[in-house]
Design an enzyme around this catalytic site. Structure first.
Site, PDB file in Angstrom:
ATOM      1  N   VAL A  17      40.343   8.684 117.239  1.00  0.00           N
ATOM      2  CA  VAL A  17      39.046   8.602 117.611  1.00  0.00           C
ATOM      3  C   VAL A  17      38.697   9.160 118.950  1.00  0.00           C
ATOM      4  O   VAL A  17      37.324   9.059 119.613  1.00  0.00           O
ATOM      5  CB  VAL A  17      39.076   6.742 117.847  1.00  0.00           C
TER       6      VAL A  17
ATOM      7  N   ARG B  86      46.770 -18.731 110.769  1.00  0.00           N
ATOM      8  CA  ARG B  86      46.330 -20.367 110.573  1.00  0.00           C
ATOM      9  C   ARG B  86      47.291 -20.799 111.158  1.00  0.00           C
ATOM     10  O   ARG B  86      47.561 -22.222 111.887  1.00  0.00           O
ATOM     11  CB  ARG B  86      45.964 -20.452 108.899  1.00  0.00           C
TER      12      ARG B  86
ATOM     13  N   VAL C 223      35.568  -3.973  98.505  1.00  0.00           N
ATOM     14  CA  VAL C 223      34.669  -3.191  96.588  1.00  0.00           C
ATOM     15  C   VAL C 223      36.152  -1.617  96.826  1.00  0.00           C
ATOM     16  O   VAL C 223      36.165  -1.199  97.511  1.00  0.00           O
ATOM     17  CB  VAL C 223      33.748  -2.445  96.820  1.00  0.00           C
TER      18      VAL C 223
ATOM     19  N   ASP D  56      35.537 -12.715  90.592  1.00  0.00           N
ATOM     20  CA  ASP D  56      35.727 -11.040  91.539  1.00  0.00           C
ATOM     21  C   ASP D  56      34.255  -9.662  91.070  1.00  0.00           C
ATOM     22  O   ASP D  56      34.078  -9.185  92.076  1.00  0.00           O
ATOM     23  CB  ASP D  56      36.687 -10.975  91.750  1.00  0.00           C
TER      24      ASP D  56
ATOM     25  N   LYS E  59      31.689  -7.679  93.375  1.00  0.00           N
ATOM     26  CA  LYS E  59      31.505  -6.030  93.727  1.00  0.00           C
ATOM     27  C   LYS E  59      29.948  -5.871  93.410  1.00  0.00           C
ATOM     28  O   LYS E  59      29.792  -4.669  94.310  1.00  0.00           O
ATOM     29  CB  LYS E  59      32.937  -5.837  93.430  1.00  0.00           C
TER      30      LYS E  59
HETATM   31  N1  HSE Z   1      41.901  -9.425  92.217  1.00  0.00           N
HETATM   32  C1  HSE Z   1      41.527  -8.681  92.520  1.00  0.00           C
HETATM   33  C2  HSE Z   1      41.854  -7.713  91.230  1.00  0.00           C
HETATM   34  C3  HSE Z   1      41.558  -7.883  93.857  1.00  0.00           C
HETATM   35  O1  HSE Z   1      42.402  -8.145  90.720  1.00  0.00           O
HETATM   36  O2  HSE Z   1      41.536  -6.393  91.317  1.00  0.00           O
HETATM   37  C4  HSE Z   1      40.689  -8.275  95.093  1.00  0.00           C
HETATM   38  O3  HSE Z   1      39.269  -8.279  94.787  1.00  0.00           O
END
Ligand code: HSE
Length: 442
Positions: free
Chosen positions: A40, A52, A138, A207, A211
């Site tokens: 950097v 949490r 992603v 999911d 993406k």
């Molecule tokens: N649960 C996702 C997968 C990973 O099985 O690729 C996180 O996005």
């Protein structure tokens, strides 16, 4: 700040979330501190970590860094960069917006937020002149977003085709390799820790759809949200579908597909198709060799041609690698008074309904084995102007199965054909319907 006071030039980092990915980010920041500082041009220092629960054992983390007050950590004047690995919409969105509003650069792995409400987050980055990097959102470690945002931004992307969910790829790979049914393969994926106790987001394609939305937005410079993505998971894929694919030299994969739909005379296309669904692909296709829980994305661009990106799409350390890459990028920008790329949606291409997408179908029918049945079936395809590429009969008498693969056609015409086949008296059952990607088949 003076040149004689190196401590004053440190860039201070707030980390929001310290689970699998966050704890790996802390480890890498500590273990690679000297290299990161050299890369950097100035040291990076953890200012605090929002968690949490304070009582969870974290043997490798200085307890003085921990806080449960994430908003106060983000608001601190001595914080330059905020890394968010909490996930979900709130409080992540408010924290990121507050960070950007107060001049901080942001690194996030939050695909759900960017896919559902990217407009707000990207809009804030633009409005406040803040860096917003999100490579880890992603496909984990695989560099995909920077190639789309920067390396390929001078090219014209036609198509992005990828396996972007490791859990479903593992399940389909088990079905393909061992002939397992979906339920058994899911059980095994859960036992090995690939699939969550509640696997819905993965197996129903949510999911992968999030993406796909992020990839499509970058590829086509057009606003795309998760709600725009046609989504079909893998819960209905049967061992018979997988065997049928095998018989044709194909393998079943859950694909995220983002592509321009051509227009006559128009360079940009009529719109884009963004979809996630299981599909048969020829075993000769590069994506067919992506096994187990690996991810891979194939990009077709006008000048670059075909590119493929492959690697670990999830996991603490691989995802932390992507976060650290972004951290170095935003830190270099901060240190040099520069700014990273801003999202553009100037092309404003509409996301077209699934019915207007051009696809190919593989259809398997249990039929009566007598003269004229093939002609009746073929007639239904012809009625919808769908051209058949190949037909095969398996078995005979009461066991007769007709397998048909079409040429490319409008998805609406293909679904209408299948509906009509279901109504034919000579068709006992439409045993399997699956889309096909790739050219060489049968
Ligand atoms: N649960 C996702 C997968 C990973 O099985 O690729 C996180 O996005």
């Amino acid at each position: 700040m003076t040149a004689a006071d190196p401590a004053a030039r440190r860039l201070r980092v707030a980390l929001l979330g310290c689970g699998n990915v966050g704890s790996e980010v802390v480890r890498l920041l500590n273990e690679q501190a000297a290299d990161l500082a050299a890369r950097v041009g100035t040291p990076l220092e953890l200012a605090g970590i929002a968690v949490r629960r304070l009582d969870k054992p974290r043997p490798d983390i200085d307890p003085a860094l921990l806080t449960t007050d994430a908003p106060a950590l983000v608001a601190r004047d001595d914080v330059d960069i905020v890394i968010e690995v909490i996930g979900g919409i709130e409080p992540a969105r408010s924290l990121l917006l507050d960070a950007m509003k107060t001049g901080k650069a942001v690194v996030t792995a939050n695909k759900a937020l960017l896919a559902e409400d990217g407009a707000t987050v990207f809009g804030a980055a633009r409005e406040y002149g803040a860096d917003l990097y999100y490579e880890a959102a992603v496909a984990g470690a695989i560099p995909l977003l920077r190639p789309l945002r920067e390396s390929l931004v001078g090219d014209h992307v036609h198509r992005v085709l990828g396996i972007v969910n490791g859990t479903t790829n593992y399940i389909l790979d088990q079905m393909d390799t061992h002939g397992a049914g979906f339920a058994d393969a899911l059980d095994e994926a859960q036992a090995l820790g690939y699939a969550e106790a509640d696997p819905t987001a993965d197996i129903e394609g949510f999911d992968a759809a999030a993406k796909a939305a992020i990839l499509a937005q970058l590829a086509f410079h057009s606003a795309v949200t998760a709600a725009d993505v046609h989504r079909q998971g893998i819960t209905d894929v049967t061992a018979a579908d997988v065997a049928s694919a095998k018989a044709m030299g194909c393998v079943v994969k859950l694909l995220a597909i983002c592509e321009r739909i051509p227009a006559r005379g128009g360079r940009n296309g009529r719109g884009v198709s963004v979809r996630v669904h299981p599909a048969m692909i020829p075993r000769s296709h590069p994506l067919a060799s992506v096994r187990e829980a690996y991810n891979a994305v194939f990009i077709e661009a006008e000048s670059a041609g075909s590119l493929m990106f492959y690697g670990a799409g999830a996991g603490g350390a691989p995802t932390a690698s992507a976060v650290l890459g972004d951290l170095v990028a935003v830190a270099r920008n901060k240190a040099g008074g520069a700014r990273g790329p801003v999202e553009s949606t100037y092309a404003a291409l509409p996301v077209l309904p699934m019915g207007e997408t051009i696809t190919r179908y593989h259809v398997s029918l249990a039929v009566a084995d007598r003269p004229g049945v093939l002609a009746q079936v073929a007639e239904e395809f012809a009625r919808q102007d769908v051209s058949i590429q190949a037909v095969r009969q398996e078995g005979h008498g009461d066991d007769a199965q007709l397998v048909l693969v079409t040429h490319r056609g409008r998805d609406a015409a293909l679904t209408a054909t299948v509906d009509a086949l279901r109504r034919l008296e000579s068709v006992r059952e439409v045993a399997s319907v699956m889309r096909v990607e790739g050219d060489e088949i049968l």
